[in-house]
Scaffold this active site. Structure first.
Site, PDB file in Angstrom:
ATOM      1  N   HIS A  82     -12.213  -1.071 -22.807  1.00 13.33           N
ATOM      2  CA  HIS A  82     -10.921  -1.466 -22.331  1.00 13.33           C
ATOM      3  C   HIS A  82     -11.331  -2.895 -23.099  1.00 13.33           C
ATOM      4  O   HIS A  82     -12.478  -3.443 -22.335  1.00 13.33           O
ATOM      5  CB  HIS A  82     -10.605  -1.469 -21.703  1.00 13.33           C
ATOM      6  CG  HIS A  82      -8.554  -1.601 -21.262  1.00 13.33           C
ATOM      7  ND1 HIS A  82      -7.613  -1.601 -21.681  1.00 13.33           N
ATOM      8  CD2 HIS A  82      -9.063  -2.856 -20.632  1.00 13.33           C
ATOM      9  CE1 HIS A  82      -6.851  -2.806 -21.550  1.00 13.33           C
ATOM     10  NE2 HIS A  82      -7.468  -4.028 -20.934  1.00 13.33           N
ATOM     11  N   ASP A 161       3.896   0.008 -14.520  1.00 15.23           N
ATOM     12  CA  ASP A 161       3.285  -1.279 -14.416  1.00 15.23           C
ATOM     13  C   ASP A 161       4.140  -2.044 -15.928  1.00 15.23           C
ATOM     14  O   ASP A 161       4.098  -2.947 -16.415  1.00 15.23           O
ATOM     15  CB  ASP A 161       1.939  -1.172 -15.155  1.00 15.23           C
ATOM     16  CG  ASP A 161       1.259  -2.429 -16.056  1.00 15.23           C
ATOM     17  OD1 ASP A 161       0.813  -3.183 -15.130  1.00 15.23           O
ATOM     18  OD2 ASP A 161       0.947  -2.213 -17.336  1.00 15.23           O
ATOM     19  N   ARG A 168       6.956  -9.745 -13.758  1.00 12.20           N
ATOM     20  CA  ARG A 168       5.524 -10.321 -13.849  1.00 12.20           C
ATOM     21  C   ARG A 168       5.668 -11.763 -15.007  1.00 12.20           C
ATOM     22  O   ARG A 168       5.210 -13.117 -14.378  1.00 12.20           O
ATOM     23  CB  ARG A 168       4.578  -9.920 -13.494  1.00 12.20           C
ATOM     24  CG  ARG A 168       3.946  -9.640 -12.767  1.00 12.20           C
ATOM     25  CD  ARG A 168       2.743  -8.315 -12.779  1.00 12.20           C
ATOM     26  NE  ARG A 168       1.937  -8.947 -12.300  1.00 12.20           N
ATOM     27  CZ  ARG A 168       0.181  -8.191 -13.402  1.00 12.20           C
ATOM     28  NH1 ARG A 168       0.145  -7.332 -13.840  1.00 12.20           N
ATOM     29  NH2 ARG A 168      -0.293  -9.373 -13.964  1.00 12.20           N
ATOM     30  N   SER A 183      -2.681  -3.462 -13.303  1.00 11.75           N
ATOM     31  CA  SER A 183      -2.025  -3.102 -14.193  1.00 11.75           C
ATOM     32  C   SER A 183      -2.653  -2.293 -14.903  1.00 11.75           C
ATOM     33  O   SER A 183      -2.336  -1.225 -16.331  1.00 11.75           O
ATOM     34  CB  SER A 183      -1.782  -4.526 -14.660  1.00 11.75           C
ATOM     35  OG  SER A 183      -1.159  -4.334 -16.063  1.00 11.75           O
ATOM     36  N   LYS A 187      -3.136   2.120 -15.901  1.00 14.54           N
ATOM     37  CA  LYS A 187      -2.897   2.994 -17.751  1.00 14.54           C
ATOM     38  C   LYS A 187      -4.190   3.764 -18.078  1.00 14.54           C
ATOM     39  O   LYS A 187      -4.019   3.937 -18.781  1.00 14.54           O
ATOM     40  CB  LYS A 187      -2.707   1.658 -18.209  1.00 14.54           C
ATOM     41  CG  LYS A 187      -1.455   1.339 -18.121  1.00 14.54           C
ATOM     42  CD  LYS A 187      -1.117  -0.118 -19.076  1.00 14.54           C
ATOM     43  CE  LYS A 187      -1.493  -1.450 -18.742  1.00 14.54           C
ATOM     44  NZ  LYS A 187      -1.184  -2.314 -19.221  1.00 14.54           N
TER      45      LYS A 187
HETATM   46  N1  URA Z   1      -3.899  -6.701 -19.540  1.00  9.77           N
HETATM   47  C1  URA Z   1      -2.888  -5.499 -18.634  1.00  9.77           C
HETATM   48  O1  URA Z   1      -2.330  -4.872 -19.417  1.00  9.77           O
HETATM   49  N2  URA Z   1      -2.247  -5.866 -17.665  1.00  9.77           N
HETATM   50  C2  URA Z   1      -2.697  -7.548 -17.392  1.00  9.77           C
HETATM   51  O2  URA Z   1      -1.565  -7.447 -15.915  1.00  9.77           O
HETATM   52  C3  URA Z   1      -2.988  -8.011 -17.451  1.00  9.77           C
HETATM   53  C4  URA Z   1      -3.249  -7.915 -18.596  1.00  9.77           C
END
Ligand code: URA
Length: 433
Positions: A82, A161, A168, A183, A187
């Site tokens: 990621h 999220d 947010r 966050s 995932k």
């Molecule tokens: N990428 C995400 O998936 N979440 C965040 O809060 C910031 C970057």
């Protein structure tokens, strides 16, 4: 339990219990907690912070708010990668075939681009016929057969999220370390891989501008992943200028293919080999990161990774002929050059400004509903440290809308800063955690 009390507790700097965090996440996801209360809590978290334990429980609650993918039908140690997001970051398209060619099963979910950063799903969709949404059985069957599949993340992965991130985004609470770490990790942990390699970008074109903040985020995510019994490794890498030379969907896929042909830009090639090496090591196919790097290099030089890319494209309905014939990609109809008006060195190329200029050429979206121009983007002919003379072409803007291309060129020109002296070279790889 009462949301008002929970907000008050965090406002006063208190520590939320696992039960309180679960109550908030579940209540907000199912709709019993309204936006105004969740906004107040997010601001309290932003101002008073969460400790490691709270961050871990927030991650877990969001992970279990939707589907948790079971990849046990796929043999071997599945490794995910990621990137926290950057400009010109097409490494997934290089790293995934490299690691898969070395025997690491890659069953990956990726996202779309939003704002100034691009997304792998959009990039893959510039390959004619390529399907980013395929049934779960076909996804797993493809990984077992050829070792690699990348699909779009479904709405059922960490829905909490998704909802919290959207809130947010409009309540000035994105930039909190615990909220970002939970966050991302919710995932990743829900996506089912056994090991996770995190590329934490650091610099003007990244969420984390300072090295210290990037390290804190990396350490936090590694702790969360390790606590969830996933082998997790973070690498802090430079994002003070775009990665490679191409920014924009089909332009980036072409650059990724060139990299797998052994003629890609040095920064993309090196970062991809290092990331693939770490993935090969994390997948237990190498005894050290260095051995993983050497294996990835061999897969690049032998053409094995390029063949893997062709199998991957074909497996997902795309036309592998794009590897040889770039005219099969969506074609631009207009271009504009940015010409240099002085001599010296390129001192800086503001990554965020280039990302925004690329978005405005048509390559990106401002809102999730916007459509994008897959041919659009920016090709940088000069990078930081290069010498320039008057009349040199610094960059070319591509697209299908002349007005957008012209606006993009105006913006991209302002991203370049020049100097008389050769600037100090930024380290591409800053730290491995
Ligand atoms: N990428 C995400 O998936 N979440 C965040 O809060 C910031 C970057």
């Amino acid at each position: 339990m009462n949301m008002n009390d929970i907000i008050g507790k965090k406002r006063d700097g208190g520590k939320l219990s696992p039960e309180e965090i679960e109550y908030v996440v579940n209540g907000y996801t199912e709709g019993s907690i309204p936006d105004y209360q969740m906004s107040a809590l997010l601001m309290a978290i932003y101002l008073k912070q969460m400790d490691k334990e709270e961050t871990f429980h927030l991650t877990r609650a969001m992970k279990y708010s939707g589907d948790v993918i079971d990849l046990s039908q796929i043999e071997g140690i599945k490794v995910d990668k990621h990137s926290t997001g950057g400009v010109g970051d097409k490494t997934t398209l290089v790293v995934a075939p490299l690691a898969a060619a070395c025997g690491v099963p890659i069953a990956k979910m990726s996202g779309r681009g939003l704002g100034f950063t691009g997304g792998t799903v959009d990039k893959m969709e510039s390959i004619p016929g390529f399907q980013t949404s395929i049934p779960a059985e076909s996804f797993m069957e493809q990984v077992n057969r050829i070792g690699l599949s990348v699909i779009g993340q479904t709405a059922h992965i960490a829905p909490a999220d998704k909802k919290i991130y959207a809130l947010r985004d409009v309540t000035a609470t994105v930039g909190n370390m615990s909220l970002i770490a939970s966050s991302i990790m919710s995932k990743k942990l829900a996506s089912g891989s056994d090991a996770i390699v995190l590329d934490v970008k650091c610099g003007d074109g990244a969420f984390m501008e300072s090295f210290e903040d990037a390290c804190t985020l990396g350490e936090m995510m590694v702790e969360i992943g390790t606590a969830d019994r996933k082998k997790t490794i973070a690498i802090i890498t430079d994002m003070n200028q775009p990665l490679g030379q191409a920014v924009g969907n089909s332009l980036e896929v072409i650059e990724a293919i060139d990299t797998l042909k052994g003629r890609g830009p040095g920064d993309i090639t090196e970062l991809s080999l290092i990331l693939a090496g770490i993935m090969i090591y994390a997948g237990d196919k190498a005894e050290s990161r260095q051995q993983g790097y050497d294996m990835a290099k061999e897969a690049l030089e032998s053409g094995g990774a390029l063949n893997k890319l062709a199998e991957f494209i074909q497996g997902q309905g795309g036309d592998p002929a794009v590897i040889k014939d770039y005219s099969l990609f969506p074609q631009h109809t207009c271009t504009q050059e940015i010409v240099c008006h002085r001599s010296g060195y390129v001192y800086k190329i503001a990554a965020k400004s280039i990302g925004l200029a690329s978005q405005h050429s048509g390559a990106g979206r401002a809102t999730k509903e916007d459509s994008i121009d897959l041919s659009a983007g920016i090709y940088l002919h000069k990078k930081v440290g290069d010498t320039v003379a008057e009349g040199d072409v610094l960059a070319v803007i591509y697209g299908t809308d002349a007005e957008k291309v012209a606006r993009s060129a105006e913006e991209a020109e302002k991203a370049f800063v020049f100097s008389k002296e050769k600037p100090k070279k930024e380290e591409l790889i800053k730290k491995i955690i």
